[in-house]
Design an enzyme around this catalytic site. Structure first.
Site, mmCIF file in Angstrom:
data_model
loop_
_atom_site.group_PDB
_atom_site.id
_atom_site.type_symbol
_atom_site.label_atom_id
_atom_site.label_comp_id
_atom_site.label_asym_id
_atom_site.label_seq_id
_atom_site.Cartn_x
_atom_site.Cartn_y
_atom_site.Cartn_z
ATOM 1 N N GLU A 1 0.822 -1.211 0.000
ATOM 2 C CA GLU A 1 0.000 0.000 0.000
ATOM 3 C C GLU A 1 0.862 1.270 0.000
ATOM 4 O O GLU A 1 0.886 2.035 0.967
ATOM 5 C CB GLU A 1 -0.974 -0.013 1.182
ATOM 6 C CG GLU A 1 -1.966 -1.171 1.085
ATOM 7 C CD GLU A 1 -2.976 -1.222 2.221
ATOM 8 O OE1 GLU A 1 -2.971 -0.309 3.076
ATOM 9 O OE2 GLU A 1 -3.773 -2.180 2.253
ATOM 10 N N PRO B 1 -9.241 2.408 -5.009
ATOM 11 C CA PRO B 1 -9.208 3.720 -5.658
ATOM 12 C C PRO B 1 -9.891 4.814 -4.843
ATOM 13 O O PRO B 1 -11.098 4.809 -4.666
ATOM 14 C CB PRO B 1 -9.964 3.473 -6.983
ATOM 15 C CG PRO B 1 -9.947 2.019 -7.183
ATOM 16 C CD PRO B 1 -9.935 1.401 -5.819
ATOM 17 N N GLU C 1 -4.625 -8.427 -1.512
ATOM 18 C CA GLU C 1 -4.921 -8.525 -0.084
ATOM 19 C C GLU C 1 -6.335 -8.018 0.117
ATOM 20 O O GLU C 1 -6.684 -6.926 -0.349
ATOM 21 C CB GLU C 1 -3.941 -7.690 0.744
ATOM 22 C CG GLU C 1 -4.226 -7.728 2.249
ATOM 23 C CD GLU C 1 -3.396 -6.723 3.030
ATOM 24 O OE1 GLU C 1 -2.164 -6.724 2.872
ATOM 25 O OE2 GLU C 1 -4.007 -5.924 3.785
#
Length: 531
Positions: free
Chosen positions: A210, A257, A329
């Site tokens: 991330e 998003p 994930e």
């Protein structure tokens, strides 16, 4: 949903849904490989490892806990989910660093095999792990993570576990190791790759977890373009080694998003798409700290995944057409899951709907957070026993095939959006060519009847209906599940058979209140599923 793919949330009659694959009973149809074209079409074909799992990198904070992977019970349960990927990563992967402790011998020897845990040592380790989880939870809540050194034993345990379980290991590298010019410092990864080459460990790789949250977690901002160059550097480094040259590389493991994530993904794809074998992103529905049972049963919450999937698929197609897209994930709730929800029967509604939505939307692999590790969204409990989502995942593995079929929305005797249907080819070789599996989810407190077309009403159907062991809404937070009315349990190291209830198909199938079901129409002879 992906463009051109109708939603499969239904107020539904199953008739048209299965008419996609229904057959005329003529001799001519039987002559054509016993199939018929029908009005349906194959909209997607998922990876053989479509349903995969993760192991949280928090286990490496104290390498003692890597020994959990040497539990015979964990290995038996993991092997039951094969074929699958097992990803070792998560937030803490970007706060770890490989620190070799052993001098490598000359040549290229095999790595030593960690010994299996005995029952007494396993119990003691799990008692210690429960204390460690509380410490990790406090660290997560603070948002401040300590730097961790891991040694060769972490790789040894992971490789031995994956090898014994028949899983494909994906290892997440630290992307926060940076040079003065903000480029990735690859020296630590090089040492780790060298160790895997010496030990002949087959591993696929990721870089960073991330990256859209690097600034929040570590005060470091990395652009998508720079991240793409970092991946290209890693690919070049892999290509220098005959051992790693054919290894796979996945990324960038961005969050869903929102905010700057779309721009970061766009920049990454423009500079680094050629370096990766699949584009990975993460998704969670809700915040585990302030969610409720209502969220787990809310069609609008579940619908949010379709929109996010469409956004990612569209972006990847625009910049890098043909690149597979994975949910690298994912689970129900972020922040470690929601205790008392993410580890109960209620979690199955989000999980099964996610598998259906992802497959229909064009996602090729879904990695469930987490098989074992910190948090409340695991598949195995604190005693390493299977939770309801493990059984749901295992049945999906056994009866749902790779082919994803088009479906349509109909009316059912329930409130709008609370019966949700997904249609797949049935899993081979367990079922004959052309069989289809209907995934059915009833979010409602009342039962629903789903219609079956006459052409299928003369065949057979295997029903796998999962419900909580306690009826009603209160029973949804139970950690026990029944299959066709019988409690599902593991005896020692032996898994139950998980056999469907076979009946003669009729014009309707019953979908009980608050249930998760798979109906396998064994005689469908769907042409789209014949290959």
């Amino acid at each position: 949903m992906a463009e051109g793919v109708p939603a499969v949330m239904c107020r539904s009659s199953l008739a048209l849904c299965l008419l996609l694959c229904a057959l005329p009973s003529s001799v001519e149809a039987r002559a054509r490989r016993r199939t018929t074209p029908g009005p349906g079409r194959l909209v997607h074909r998922v990876d053989p490892n479509f349903v995969s799992v993760t192991i949280d990198a928090s286990l490496a904070e104290d390498e003692t806990f890597m020994r959990m992977l040497s539990s015979p019970k964990v290995r038996v349960l993991a092997k039951a989910l094969s074929p699958a990927f097992v990803r070792f990563g998560g937030t803490r992967q970007d706060f770890t660093e490989f620190q070799p402790q052993r001098k490598l011998p000359a040549g290229k020897p095999r790595g030593s095999q960690p010994k299996l845990l005995t029952g007494r040592w396993e119990e003691q380790l799990m008692a210690q792990w429960r204390k460690q989880q509380r410490r990790l939870a406090r660290e997560d809540a603070s948002g401040k993570y300590r730097q961790v050194k891991f040694t060769e034993s972490t790789l040894d345990e992971l490789h031995a576990f994956a090898n014994a379980s028949g899983l494909d290991l994906v290892f997440g590298l630290n992307a926060l190791l940076r040079n003065a010019d903000n480029s990735w410092n690859a020296s630590n990864a090089r040492a780790l790759l060298r160790y895997c080459e010496e030990r002949r460990y087959r591993v696929s790789w990721e870089l960073g977890n991330e990256p859209n949250s690097f600034e929040k977690k570590a005060g470091l901002r990395v652009s998508g373009e720079q991240l793409g160059r970092d991946f290209t550097r890693l690919r070049e480094m892999m290509s220098e080694s005959p051992w790693h040259r054919r290894a796979r590389l996945y990324g960038p493991d961005v969050g869903q998003p929102r905010g700057r994530t779309p721009d970061l993904l766009d920049g990454f794809l423009r500079s680094g798409a050629d370096a990766i074998d699949a584009c990975t992103w993460h998704h969670y529905y809700v915040n585990g700290r302030d969610t409720s049972l209502d969220d787990f049963l809310d069609p609008k919450v579940l619908d949010s995944l379709a929109l996010k999937t469409k956004q990612v698929i569209k972006e990847v197609k625009r910049v890098s057409p043909g690149k597979p897209v994975w949910l690298g994930e994912t689970s129900s709730a972020y922040g470690g899951g929601a205790a008392g929800l993410s580890d109960t029967f209620a979690a199955g509604f989000m999980w099964l709907d996610k598998l259906g939505t992802a497959a229909t939307g064009g996602v090729s692999v879904v990695m469930r957070q987490v098989l074992i590790g910190s948090g409340a969204y695991h598949l195995l409990d604190e005693r390493l026993d299977p939770l309801p989502d493990f059984w749901l995942t295992l049945i999906h593995k056994r009866v749902v095939g790779r082919g994803v079929l088009s479906a349509a929305t109909f009316s059912a005797q329930t409130r709008s959006g609370r019966v949700r249907l997904y249609l797949h080819c049935a899993a081979a070789p367990r079922y004959r060519e052309g069989a289809v599996t209907l995934i059915a989810i009833n979010l409602d407190e009342t039962a629903a009847d789903v219609g079956v077309p006459r052409r299928l009403a003369s065949g057979n159907v295997d029903a796998f209906v999962l419900r909580s062991d306690r009826r009603g809404r209160d029973g949804l937070v139970s950690r026990r599940v029944t299959l066709n009315g019988v409690a599902v349990t593991m005896s020692g190291l032996t898994l139950p058979e998980l056999v469907g209830r076979r009946t003669a198909a009729s014009e309707r199938v019953a979908l009980p209140a608050f249930s998760l079901a798979f109906f396998v129409f064994t005689d469908a002879r769907c042409r789209a599923c014949a290959d």
